[in-house]
Design a protein around this motif. Sequence first.
Motif, PDB file in Angstrom:
ATOM      1  N   LEU A 113      -3.618   7.369  -4.112  1.00 27.69           N
ATOM      2  CA  LEU A 113      -4.789   6.506  -3.972  1.00 27.69           C
ATOM      3  C   LEU A 113      -6.025   7.242  -4.472  1.00 27.69           C
ATOM      4  O   LEU A 113      -6.328   8.348  -4.013  1.00 27.69           O
ATOM      5  N   LYS A 114      -6.738   6.653  -5.402  1.00 29.24           N
ATOM      6  CA  LYS A 114      -7.967   7.263  -5.909  1.00 29.24           C
ATOM      7  C   LYS A 114      -9.014   7.290  -4.811  1.00 29.24           C
ATOM      8  O   LYS A 114      -9.007   6.454  -3.911  1.00 29.24           O
ATOM      9  N   ILE A 115      -9.938   8.242  -4.901  1.00 30.58           N
ATOM     10  CA  ILE A 115     -11.043   8.261  -3.944  1.00 30.58           C
ATOM     11  C   ILE A 115     -12.352   7.994  -4.680  1.00 30.58           C
ATOM     12  O   ILE A 115     -12.492   8.286  -5.872  1.00 30.58           O
ATOM     13  N   ALA A 116     -13.316   7.446  -3.958  1.00 30.64           N
ATOM     14  CA  ALA A 116     -14.630   7.154  -4.533  1.00 30.64           C
ATOM     15  C   ALA A 116     -15.374   8.466  -4.775  1.00 30.64           C
ATOM     16  O   ALA A 116     -15.398   9.346  -3.917  1.00 30.64           O
TER      17      ALA A 116
ATOM     18  N   PHE B 209       0.871  -1.179   0.000  1.00 32.23           N
ATOM     19  CA  PHE B 209       0.000   0.000   0.000  1.00 32.23           C
ATOM     20  C   PHE B 209       0.909   1.231   0.000  1.00 32.23           C
ATOM     21  O   PHE B 209       1.026   1.930   1.016  1.00 32.23           O
ATOM     22  N   PRO B 210       1.558   1.514  -1.123  1.00 32.32           N
ATOM     23  CA  PRO B 210       2.590   2.557  -1.169  1.00 32.32           C
ATOM     24  C   PRO B 210       2.102   3.962  -0.838  1.00 32.32           C
ATOM     25  O   PRO B 210       2.886   4.823  -0.448  1.00 32.32           O
ATOM     26  N   TRP B 211       0.796   4.184  -0.963  1.00 29.28           N
ATOM     27  CA  TRP B 211       0.232   5.513  -0.718  1.00 29.28           C
ATOM     28  C   TRP B 211      -0.114   5.742   0.756  1.00 29.28           C
ATOM     29  O   TRP B 211      -0.588   6.813   1.131  1.00 29.28           O
TER      30      TRP B 211
ATOM     31  N   MET C 233      -9.963   3.653   4.464  1.00 28.36           N
ATOM     32  CA  MET C 233     -10.652   2.367   4.356  1.00 28.36           C
ATOM     33  C   MET C 233     -10.850   2.223   2.854  1.00 28.36           C
ATOM     34  O   MET C 233     -11.381   3.135   2.204  1.00 28.36           O
ATOM     35  N   PHE C 234     -10.433   1.115   2.283  1.00 24.32           N
ATOM     36  CA  PHE C 234     -10.361   1.019   0.827  1.00 24.32           C
ATOM     37  C   PHE C 234     -10.774  -0.354   0.326  1.00 24.32           C
ATOM     38  O   PHE C 234     -10.932  -1.306   1.099  1.00 24.32           O
ATOM     39  N   ARG C 235     -10.961  -0.480  -0.967  1.00 23.42           N
ATOM     40  CA  ARG C 235     -11.321  -1.733  -1.605  1.00 23.42           C
ATOM     41  C   ARG C 235     -10.932  -1.639  -3.078  1.00 23.42           C
ATOM     42  O   ARG C 235     -10.447  -0.598  -3.538  1.00 23.42           O
ATOM     43  N   LYS C 236     -11.128  -2.709  -3.821  1.00 18.39           N
ATOM     44  CA  LYS C 236     -10.822  -2.687  -5.252  1.00 18.39           C
ATOM     45  C   LYS C 236     -12.031  -2.172  -6.027  1.00 18.39           C
ATOM     46  O   LYS C 236     -13.180  -2.477  -5.685  1.00 18.39           O
ATOM     47  N   ASP C 237     -11.767  -1.408  -7.097  1.00 21.96           N
ATOM     48  CA  ASP C 237     -12.857  -0.948  -7.954  1.00 21.96           C
ATOM     49  C   ASP C 237     -13.055  -1.959  -9.087  1.00 21.96           C
ATOM     50  O   ASP C 237     -12.471  -3.052  -9.076  1.00 21.96           O
ATOM     51  N   ASN C 238     -13.876  -1.612 -10.062  1.00 23.92           N
ATOM     52  CA  ASN C 238     -14.180  -2.557 -11.150  1.00 23.92           C
ATOM     53  C   ASN C 238     -12.983  -2.855 -12.037  1.00 23.92           C
ATOM     54  O   ASN C 238     -12.972  -3.844 -12.773  1.00 23.92           O
ATOM     55  N   ALA C 239     -11.956  -2.001 -11.957  1.00 25.34           N
ATOM     56  CA  ALA C 239     -10.751  -2.207 -12.761  1.00 25.34           C
ATOM     57  C   ALA C 239      -9.669  -2.917 -11.945  1.00 25.34           C
ATOM     58  O   ALA C 239      -8.554  -3.119 -12.418  1.00 25.34           O
TER      59      ALA C 239
ATOM     60  N   GLU D 276      -8.353  -1.763  -9.166  1.00 30.64           N
ATOM     61  CA  GLU D 276      -7.449  -0.806  -8.540  1.00 30.64           C
ATOM     62  C   GLU D 276      -8.000  -0.386  -7.179  1.00 30.64           C
ATOM     63  O   GLU D 276      -9.203  -0.342  -6.966  1.00 30.64           O
ATOM     64  N   TRP D 277      -7.096  -0.068  -6.271  1.00 30.21           N
ATOM     65  CA  TRP D 277      -7.515   0.371  -4.952  1.00 30.21           C
ATOM     66  C   TRP D 277      -8.217   1.713  -5.032  1.00 30.21           C
ATOM     67  O   TRP D 277      -7.801   2.594  -5.780  1.00 30.21           O
ATOM     68  N   ILE D 278      -9.267   1.867  -4.223  1.00 27.11           N
ATOM     69  CA  ILE D 278     -10.008   3.117  -4.170  1.00 27.11           C
ATOM     70  C   ILE D 278     -10.428   3.375  -2.727  1.00 27.11           C
ATOM     71  O   ILE D 278     -10.869   2.463  -2.027  1.00 27.11           O
TER      72      ILE D 278
END
Length: 272
Positions: free
Chosen positions: A143-146, A56-58, A225-231, A233-235
């Motif tokens: 890290l992308k955000i939702a 989790f580099p970010w 708090m994060f999870r994988k998106d449809n691609a 990738e962590w979000i």
Amino acid sequence: MSTNTWFSALKKSAVAIVGAATMLSLASPAAAAQPQPDGEVGVQVIGGTRAAKGEFPWMVRLSMGCGGALYAPQIVLTAAHCVGRTGNNTSITATIGVVDLQDTTATKIRSTYVHRSPTYGTSTGGDWALIKLASPVTNVKPLKIATTKEFDTGTFDIAGWGDTREGANTGSRYLLKAKVPFVPDTTCKGIGGYYASLIPAAEICAGDLANGGIDTCQGDSGGPMFRKDNAGEWIEVGIVSHGNGCARRNAPGVYTEVSTFASAIAAAAARI
């Protein structure tokens, strides 16, 4: 901070993993007392396991005892209860690029400015803040955000350097990780007591209601708090905010619902 009420709200400032049960506990700002000018130490992960370097580099460790995530090369997203007022601030050091806080290869960058959500502490909610760094982090993808509620369900990942058991107040040398299931707003608010004041439009709950044992805790505040998106990738879907103790049964962690504040976060980041 009271171990009985987790500051009655602020529960995630420092992250740690609980020994015997290896539990994750989130320290959050729910019902929180007002933080000190430079923030305060929160909760850490209980019931977790060690994260691998680079996993989790970010992930960011902040010197006031909170967590955060790299939102942009020069901006860290954390919790409002971890910082003081909006304005110039050179007192915070962000540690990035390691899982062991004693790793000498860590990148350490001072802050220059803090933006604290203007709606934090109101009925609207908004336990989020941005910290601008003195220089950009060039070797880490943020890290992308939702931006929609599409990913505000399922099983989430949490990570932090917070306490490994409620009331430890020691934090963890190593970055710990764990998984927590989504708890619907109606279920969370329906627990009553501490959770009766949940703000469904601004907060999201997660935890193992039946068994407890996994949560964020003191020192984890501000972490993602994060999870994988449809691609795949962590979000980031949540920010460690508060909770009733750490890893207790029928006492989930409460997180800032990132999708609700995504546009405000983006607008603030563009200004600083």
